[in-house]
Design a protein around this motif. Sequence first.
Motif, PDB file in Angstrom:
ATOM      1  N   SER A  60      64.991  27.944  57.130  1.00 29.13           N
ATOM      2  CA  SER A  60      63.980  28.130  58.174  1.00 29.13           C
ATOM      3  C   SER A  60      64.591  27.840  59.537  1.00 29.13           C
ATOM      4  CB  SER A  60      62.792  27.197  57.936  1.00 29.13           C
ATOM      5  OG  SER A  60      63.223  25.838  57.982  1.00 29.13           O
ATOM      6  N   GLY A  61      63.835  28.159  60.580  1.00 25.50           N
ATOM      7  CA  GLY A  61      64.303  27.920  61.941  1.00 25.50           C
ATOM      8  C   GLY A  61      63.267  28.416  62.923  1.00 25.50           C
ATOM      9  N   THR A  62      63.704  28.727  64.140  1.00 24.87           N
ATOM     10  CA  THR A  62      62.781  29.252  65.151  1.00 24.87           C
ATOM     11  C   THR A  62      63.106  30.706  65.458  1.00 24.87           C
ATOM     12  OG1 THR A  62      64.025  28.718  67.178  1.00 24.87           O
ATOM     13  CG2 THR A  62      62.731  26.945  66.166  1.00 24.87           C
ATOM     14  N   TRP A  63      62.067  31.453  65.821  1.00 24.68           N
ATOM     15  CA  TRP A  63      62.191  32.884  66.111  1.00 24.68           C
ATOM     16  C   TRP A  63      61.452  33.136  67.423  1.00 24.68           C
ATOM     17  CZ3 TRP A  63      64.174  36.223  62.063  1.00 24.68           C
ATOM     18  CH2 TRP A  63      64.284  37.570  62.450  1.00 24.68           C
ATOM     19  N   ASN A  64      62.202  33.460  68.465  1.00 21.27           N
ATOM     20  CA  ASN A  64      61.646  33.510  69.812  1.00 21.27           C
ATOM     21  C   ASN A  64      61.909  34.858  70.477  1.00 21.27           C
ATOM     22  OD1 ASN A  64      61.163  30.429  69.860  1.00 21.27           O
ATOM     23  ND2 ASN A  64      63.335  30.622  69.380  1.00 21.27           N
ATOM     24  N   ILE A  80      57.790  35.561  59.436  1.00 23.01           N
ATOM     25  CA  ILE A  80      57.941  35.167  60.833  1.00 23.01           C
ATOM     26  C   ILE A  80      56.529  34.869  61.360  1.00 23.01           C
ATOM     27  CG2 ILE A  80      58.762  35.817  63.131  1.00 23.01           C
ATOM     28  CD1 ILE A  80      60.484  37.973  61.710  1.00 23.01           C
ATOM     29  N   TYR A  81      56.402  33.708  62.036  1.00 19.96           N
ATOM     30  CA  TYR A  81      55.104  33.319  62.586  1.00 19.96           C
ATOM     31  C   TYR A  81      55.259  33.052  64.084  1.00 19.96           C
ATOM     32  CZ  TYR A  81      53.894  32.601  57.672  1.00 19.96           C
ATOM     33  OH  TYR A  81      53.695  32.780  56.336  1.00 19.96           O
ATOM     34  N   ILE A  82      54.381  33.632  64.880  1.00 20.00           N
ATOM     35  CA  ILE A  82      54.411  33.472  66.327  1.00 20.00           C
ATOM     36  C   ILE A  82      53.378  32.433  66.747  1.00 20.00           C
ATOM     37  CG2 ILE A  82      53.899  34.651  68.512  1.00 20.00           C
ATOM     38  CD1 ILE A  82      56.664  35.228  67.331  1.00 20.00           C
ATOM     39  N   ASP A  83      53.758  31.565  67.683  1.00 16.72           N
ATOM     40  CA  ASP A  83      52.807  30.587  68.209  1.00 16.72           C
ATOM     41  C   ASP A  83      51.733  31.326  69.003  1.00 16.72           C
ATOM     42  OD1 ASP A  83      54.243  28.373  67.185  1.00 16.72           O
ATOM     43  OD2 ASP A  83      55.672  28.580  68.830  1.00 16.72           O
ATOM     44  N   GLN A 138      68.230  22.204  67.424  1.00 15.66           N
ATOM     45  CA  GLN A 138      69.371  22.801  66.742  1.00 15.66           C
ATOM     46  C   GLN A 138      69.226  22.842  65.226  1.00 15.66           C
ATOM     47  OE1 GLN A 138      73.181  21.311  68.004  1.00 15.66           O
ATOM     48  NE2 GLN A 138      72.826  21.829  70.156  1.00 15.66           N
ATOM     49  N   SER A 139      68.353  22.008  64.662  1.00 17.85           N
ATOM     50  CA  SER A 139      68.255  22.009  63.197  1.00 17.85           C
ATOM     51  C   SER A 139      66.825  21.919  62.662  1.00 17.85           C
ATOM     52  CB  SER A 139      69.080  20.856  62.613  1.00 17.85           C
ATOM     53  OG  SER A 139      68.658  19.617  63.137  1.00 17.85           O
ATOM     54  N   THR A 140      65.833  21.700  63.536  1.00 13.66           N
ATOM     55  CA  THR A 140      64.440  21.684  63.084  1.00 13.66           C
ATOM     56  C   THR A 140      63.690  22.830  63.763  1.00 13.66           C
ATOM     57  OG1 THR A 140      63.479  20.303  64.838  1.00 13.66           O
ATOM     58  CG2 THR A 140      64.625  19.163  63.034  1.00 13.66           C
ATOM     59  N   GLN A 141      62.374  22.854  63.595  1.00 13.09           N
ATOM     60  CA  GLN A 141      61.571  23.906  64.208  1.00 13.09           C
ATOM     61  C   GLN A 141      60.878  23.455  65.494  1.00 13.09           C
ATOM     62  OE1 GLN A 141      59.127  25.168  60.829  1.00 13.09           O
ATOM     63  NE2 GLN A 141      60.471  26.930  60.528  1.00 13.09           N
ATOM     64  N   THR A 201      58.831  36.828  80.494  1.00 13.46           N
ATOM     65  CA  THR A 201      57.845  36.186  79.630  1.00 13.46           C
ATOM     66  C   THR A 201      58.489  35.860  78.294  1.00 13.46           C
ATOM     67  OG1 THR A 201      57.058  38.329  78.802  1.00 13.46           O
ATOM     68  CG2 THR A 201      55.886  37.383  80.678  1.00 13.46           C
ATOM     69  N   SER A 202      57.859  34.981  77.535  1.00 18.08           N
ATOM     70  CA  SER A 202      58.432  34.607  76.243  1.00 18.08           C
ATOM     71  C   SER A 202      57.343  34.246  75.250  1.00 18.08           C
ATOM     72  CB  SER A 202      59.394  33.419  76.400  1.00 18.08           C
ATOM     73  OG  SER A 202      58.684  32.248  76.780  1.00 18.08           O
ATOM     74  N   TYR A 203      57.700  34.345  73.978  1.00 21.26           N
ATOM     75  CA  TYR A 203      56.864  33.894  72.864  1.00 21.26           C
ATOM     76  C   TYR A 203      57.752  33.062  71.950  1.00 21.26           C
ATOM     77  CZ  TYR A 203      53.275  37.441  73.947  1.00 21.26           C
ATOM     78  OH  TYR A 203      52.302  38.207  74.556  1.00 21.26           O
ATOM     79  N   THR A 204      57.262  31.900  71.538  1.00 22.31           N
ATOM     80  CA  THR A 204      57.991  31.082  70.580  1.00 22.31           C
ATOM     81  C   THR A 204      57.412  31.280  69.189  1.00 22.31           C
ATOM     82  OG1 THR A 204      56.534  29.207  71.071  1.00 22.31           O
ATOM     83  CG2 THR A 204      58.626  29.328  72.278  1.00 22.31           C
ATOM     84  N   GLY A 205      58.213  30.958  68.175  1.00 19.25           N
ATOM     85  CA  GLY A 205      57.740  31.103  66.810  1.00 19.25           C
ATOM     86  C   GLY A 205      58.713  30.509  65.812  1.00 19.25           C
ATOM     87  N   THR A 206      58.407  30.680  64.529  1.00 15.01           N
ATOM     88  CA  THR A 206      59.229  30.134  63.452  1.00 15.01           C
ATOM     89  C   THR A 206      59.427  31.178  62.358  1.00 15.01           C
ATOM     90  OG1 THR A 206      57.299  29.277  62.258  1.00 15.01           O
ATOM     91  CG2 THR A 206      58.354  27.807  63.875  1.00 15.01           C
TER      92      THR A 206
END
Length: 314
Positions: free
Chosen positions: A171-175, A308-311, A66-69, A156-161
């Motif tokens: 900052s946060g996560t971008w999925n 935006i960066y994708i894992d 909820q508050s980190t990446q 399917t999914s992709y995680t990222g920040t």
Amino acid sequence: MKNIKTLLLVSCIATLLLSCETEKVEQQNTTADLSMQIGLTAKKQNPHKTLDNSLKGIYHGVVAHQSTQSRGKIWINLGNNTKYDAVMEMVDGEKLSFKASATLNNGIPTYTFNGAAGRFDVIMNDLNSPEVTNVTLNDESYFAYVIKSTSANRATSYTGTFNETGNAAFSGTWNILSNGIYGPNNYNGTQITDVMITFGNSMVVDSVMEAMPFQCFGVQAWIPIVDYANIAGEGILAFGQESNLNGDVDWDLGYTDGALYGIPAYTNGSFPTLNASSAKSGFGCPISSSGTFSWTSAANATVRNGEIYIDVAP
């Protein structure tokens, strides 16, 4: 006349018994069919066709702090192989497993999942995207968002920040999620259906993707896709998108793991091809260092630009 009535009664009883026996056999066959994947985790199971329009089946999505990446992926099995369990795989390598118990909440099936590292609830108030709530992992609060997989279309999914340029505090996560609908551009890849973003103890889900120009491919109404070239984990091609994160966000996210350039690279599809020869080969998109966003605050019109960066691992 009495004999006829007796014969009719015997006939009816026989028909009823045959019907019950047939139904019993069908139920047994269905149960046996579902349990064929009994030893597989939720991640590895194939969604069962008989559950495509049911609240049961396989659900897939992402989890994010909820508050980190901190972030990862989740697969939930609701009776797809007659069992009820789930697995998570976090980006840092942690793998978690859960088992469920079921209750009814105002007539809505609710499943409580518990594991060594935490717990979460699944409220089956939507066939395609049930609510996942009260997610706690290692005593930390997380968000989760899942969509249904079907026998025809695997989610399917992709995680990222993401982060503001020069400001790691914003900052946060971008999925990115896809429900597996194939070839929306009369081309390969599956359609992006949802973007799940977390930041500042908030989760935002955008389920409306825009068909926008993909200029370096010469396409004027490109529908965002994942898994370019029909390769799982190959990447994301989404350009000119608009979302709302307590303000308007314009974003571009192009990433390929090698099929487009031969090397992993981000790309900006908002620019024309570099030259005629590259356009013919389909390798004309300029390489960039990341995906990008521009966010305008709804409160005070502050503008934040960032990356935006994708894992790499899908």
